[in-house]
Write an enzyme that holds these catalytic residues in place. Sequence first.
Site, short mmCIF file in Angstrom:
data_model
loop_
_atom_site.label_atom_id
_atom_site.label_comp_id
_atom_site.label_asym_id
_atom_site.label_seq_id
_atom_site.Cartn_x
_atom_site.Cartn_y
_atom_site.Cartn_z
N ASN A 137 -0.06 -14.34 -4.19
CA ASN A 137 -0.16 -14.04 -2.76
C ASN A 137 -1.63 -14.10 -2.36
OD1 ASN A 137 -0.19 -13.00 -0.19
ND2 ASN A 137 0.91 -11.12 -0.68
N CYS A 140 -3.91 -11.86 1.02
CA CYS A 140 -4.57 -10.56 0.90
C CYS A 140 -6.05 -10.65 1.29
CB CYS A 140 -4.47 -10.06 -0.53
SG CYS A 140 -2.77 -9.79 -1.07
#
Length: 329
Positions: A137, A140
Amino acid sequence: MENVSLQEGQVPDLRVNIGSLELANPVMTASGTFGYAREFENLMNLHRLGAVIVKGISLHPRAGNPPQRIMETACGMLNAIGLQNVGVDRFITEKMNYLAGLNIPVIVNILGDSLAEYEEITKRLAGVPGVAGIEVNISCPNVKKGGVAFGTDPAMAAAVTAAVKNKADVPVMVKLSPNVTDITLIARAVEQAGADSISLINTLIGMGIDLKTRRPVLANVIGGLSGPAIKPVALRMVFEVARVVSIPVIGIGGIESAEDALEFMLAGATAVQIGTANFVNPRASEDVVDGISAYAANEKLTSIRSIIGGLRLDSLKDHATSSHNPVAK
């Protein structure tokens, strides 16, 4: 695109390959919408999934944001959960034994606020039985760069990808943020940095306001928009990215049915992830698998791989990628 017909009595082959990882079918669950899979064991047949992607895992446990954290929108939802999770050590000791017993590929979504955190999580996951892949991911914030999201800058996205690849012993998938001007620049950067595959899109940034209180609906003020409302955006971005990278692309965004999933595959996705639909219909992923199988049989396809990237543009002028802003013409 392969042009072979299914023979009578033959079952369509739904297998797809994400780099070195083979899936029994192209349907995965999207991170953050399926918990750690066990939550759904009495609601659907988990063994039917091509792969399960668990909710994002950080180096240390996170409590997430205060409520209200979810709100319904037209054709979708906004969430600001705040990446609540048990942390990588508890994930390994408390969750992975069950996940490994499912005998389907388990892909661990990871997140961090610095390159060192991404590296450390990856290092701790190395050699853990049952971990088949890592999804990174990059939406962030990089705390050392003033909170700028890793995924909005090609150089930072590449740096995270390279850091994870350096420590990983399984294929690495990088999940792209749609909150950028040109997503193909980020896609190329992570491919060059060693990503084995790319998944897109993560949520779009949005907010809601309560007219009665004149306050934001979400305690965090802003949140991530997902669901059917974002499908056209996601489909367009998958189409663009699939044309500029040579690694597998996984489509995410508003997929509720087999028809939705097949559109993403025609646009160039090798596989798809089911997200918000899981909240509406816990069997959504299984239903999509059934629908894809029925489509392949009806179309007499020996392999579902034959439709990947099969969007027909031959009768159109080459305008599909001539402008990222066609409405400006």
